[in-house]
Every structure is written in structure tokens, then in C-alpha cells.
Design an enzyme around this catalytic site. Sequence first.
Site, PDB file in Angstrom:
ATOM      1  CB  CYS A  55      -0.937  -0.008   1.207  1.00  0.00           C
ATOM      2  SG  CYS A  55      -2.091  -1.400   1.233  1.00  0.00           S
ATOM      3  CG  HIS A 105      -0.650   3.402   4.492  1.00  0.00           C
ATOM      4  ND1 HIS A 105      -0.750   2.043   4.382  1.00  0.00           N
ATOM      5  CD2 HIS A 105       0.044   3.632   5.635  1.00  0.00           C
ATOM      6  CE1 HIS A 105      -0.145   1.464   5.414  1.00  0.00           C
ATOM      7  NE2 HIS A 105       0.342   2.420   6.183  1.00  0.00           N
TER       8      HIS A 105
END
Length: 521
Positions: A55, A105
Site C-alpha cells: 500500500c 497511508h
Amino acid sequence: MSDPVAPNIVLLMADQLTPFALPFHGHPLVQTPALSALAAQGAVFDAAYCNFPICAPSRASLLAGRMPHAMGVFDNASEFPAEIPTMAHYLRAAGYRTILAGKMHFVGPDQLHGYEERLTTDIYPADFLWVPDWSKGPAYRPTGVGMGHVVDAGPCVRSMQIDYDEETAHTAVQKIYDLARERTAPFFLTVSFTHPHPPFVARRHEWDQYADVDIDPPRVPAIPYAELDPHSQWLYVAHGQDRHTVTAEHVRRARRAYYAMVSYVDAKIGEVLAALAAASLADKSVIVFCADHGEMLGERGMWYKQTFYEPSVRVPLVIRAPGVAPWRYPQVCSLVDLLPTFLDIAAQGNAPVAPVDPLDGRSLWPLLHGDARCAPDEAVAEYSSEGVMAPSRMVRRGPWKYVLTRGLPPQLFNVDTDPLEQHDCAGRPDVAAIERELRDRVLADWNPDIVDARIRASQQRRLFLRDVALRTSAFPAWNYEARRGDAQRYVRPATATGPVGAKPRLRFPYVTPTPPDRSAE
């Protein structure tokens, strides 16, 4: 005020969505009416790749238009340096308003990276909680990933990820109407959902759209551990496949849940697209849909990502733009190509904004307007996060994919003639010239020994800082809070500790996690 000349840009993202689970990439069962309509109206890229199949580094690379190792972004707990300009910075320089809703993120104190507004918190921690430690081998799992996501797959009423994506969609839709009222400038709106990222848990509504009897098995059956390539053996251990017995029923339910989660995120994306249409903004906006990486979904017996096999590293990419005819493009491209593409879009009606750093991607905009001469036909990806013990790199050029992992034999696949990657061509005399060419490309700007040393030194620094924070309960206050209680709602150091992780704990109704099967070890 008159309408801006430059179109708005809306970037829609899903998390861990492999293109092989989408009907417009050939899946016969999965239902995605919103995305299928978008694909029918836009440009579909049949060979798009992420630049890091996990991610945080993938998203940093997408935003910056640069390869992760060049920025020192090595894993899911690497700081994304604030000095790196992103597409949000560049578009602000071009006169755009920049807004983020949902997951990105970001790790580190900069939680905006060029976005003027952030409508939600992040689902994952912004600190060093998840630093890998290669000195402990692949079994070390800072994120706690394991096969519990597979063996406990099934329906639910609510989950943490549903909570998050409901909020993301709601805030994005409201912002669209606010922007339509204000009509002050072109905008860049990123709406990033966390589905269909595991756990494989889906709302009953979407779960019931599918039936067990219809769920297709993996195209490539599970490969015995002894026959796996070394990188896949590392991931077998890292994902705890030696700790659970995964049955055919487990695989079927996990795949059914994943398909249901894809339908769920499609519905959320449909809400955003409907709001753009209702606000009379759809025809004035470039709509881009992609994922940060894929999902193995049981292919070869493998799950999650972290590998360069196609289900993990390939991503969907759709661009719908005013004046761009629907078409399917076979050219190889990757997510770093989006930033230069957006710069070309912003240059319509604005003075061009020149990048202050060399970018690793090439604009897709000329290709979308019929000029294939400058189009990319190459994708490079890297991996160096948890689950492995050495840095890896991949290049896809034309039909060929070459993979080099420090200390391991290389791999070479022809994904046109061998789309399931079952025949490693590395070392064959008849493709020696191709192998040399691709090896030279991998090593042109990436030295595995130097990168390995940088990664290990970075891990040791961050592990020290993390351990100090754990001992003193003093993690840095980097997590962005959009509303009171965000720190308790999602994955943070305080919620991620304990015998049951935050995501399984917040599944409702609660399902007691299946304990490891010691006989399978």
C-alpha cells in the site's frame, strides 16, 4: 464566474483490487455496474502496473511520479518525505484546489502532501508501528497478516472497513456539491476506498449477490512449498500458510467475499459518479480509476500481494475524459505515468508547470489523443517490505517480464504466451539477449547491494524509534484526525495491540478468530 478551461480531475482508487476480478477485464461473474459503465465510456489500459505491490510505497510512488527506492520509501512504515513534490503540489501550482477523501497511508508528520483539504482520517497508522525487520527472517509479521483472513472469510453486518468507506463516500459526495456551489477553480479530488482489501468480510447484501456454487477456483492450483520459487517460499512463511490448513471451502468463501467486496466498492464509486453527474460536473471532469496493487486471491496457493505475479502487481486503470473516445490500450504503463498525465491535463488553459525533479513516468495524454509515438511501453516495480529478506525489482517491457531479487535466481516470463506465468524462461539460450536487455534495465538505476544496505540501515533506525515509543507509550502524533474519536475507530498503536487485531475485533457480529493449526506447521 465562467467555467474554468482546464477540466477537473477526479482520481478514484480502490485498495488491493486485481483487474482479473473485473468484468471489463474478462471476469464472467463479478458485478460492477458503475465501473463497467465507466470503462465502456473511457480508455481502458490492459497492461497497467503498480510500482510497488503493497500500500504505502505504491501510493507514494503514484503521487510523486517517482520510484519508491529513489525517495527512500521501502515499506509500509517508511516516511514519505515532505520535501518530495506530489501531483497535489503540482496541480495547486496550476491553479487547482486539491482535496483528499479516504485512504492514502501517509507515514510521517506530513499528512497532506500538497492536498489543501483532507476530509477523513486514514485507516492505517502514520507512525513506525509496522517497520519490517529482515534480520528476523520472513516469519516476522509487524502487521500481523495471516491466513485468518482466509479461513474466517464470510458475511457480516458491519466491519471497520465498511465504517471507513461509508465515511469516505459520504464526505466526498458532500464535497462535490460544495464544489459545484462554489465554482471558483478547477479541482483535483482524490477519493480513495479501502475495499476490497482483506479481511475477506462483506456485507450480506453483496454476499448474497453470489453463490458458492458459482465461485470459480483459482486458475493455477496451489503449488507445493518445495516447488515454489524462493521469493514465494518467503511469502508462504510470512503469510502464515504453515500455521493454518486452508481447504477448498475456505478458498471458495474467501473468493466469494472478495467478489462481494468488489461489488461494494463499485457501489461506493457509483455514488461519487452519480454526485458528479447530478452536480453537472461529470462532463467537465477527467475521471481516473485505479488500484494501488492487486490481490493473488489463492492463485498458485498464494494470497494478498508482495509478489510480482500478475494478480498482485497488475492494476486496473481507466481514464474517462472529455473528447477522448472509448478504447482499449495494450501499451504497458504504470501508476508513475499518472502525474505527467495530470500535468498535461492541467496545461489546458493554464501555463504548464514544470516538474522540479525528474519523473519516472511518461504522460498517457498524447496516447489518448492518437499519438502513440511517445507512449510508455514499460513498467518497473519494486518490493522491499515485510515478508522478504532482500530487495526485488521487476521490469515489464512488451510481452516480457523480468524479475531480479538480490541473492536469488532471476525469473523471466512471456506474459503474452504464458499469461499464468507457469514457465520461467530465465537461462534459456534462445532468450538470452532479451534477458540481458531487461537485466540491464533493472540495474540501470538500481544497485541491489546499495539498496539492500540502505533498507537495513533504515529498518534499524526506525525499529529503535518504534521500540522507544512502545516502551514509553509515546508514539508521535502524526495521525491526521478529521473528527473526534478517529484514533479509536481505526488501526493505531493502541488498537492494533492485543491477541485480536483491530479489524477482526470490530467485525460485527463478532467471529472468534480460528486459532493456528499446529498440525499444519
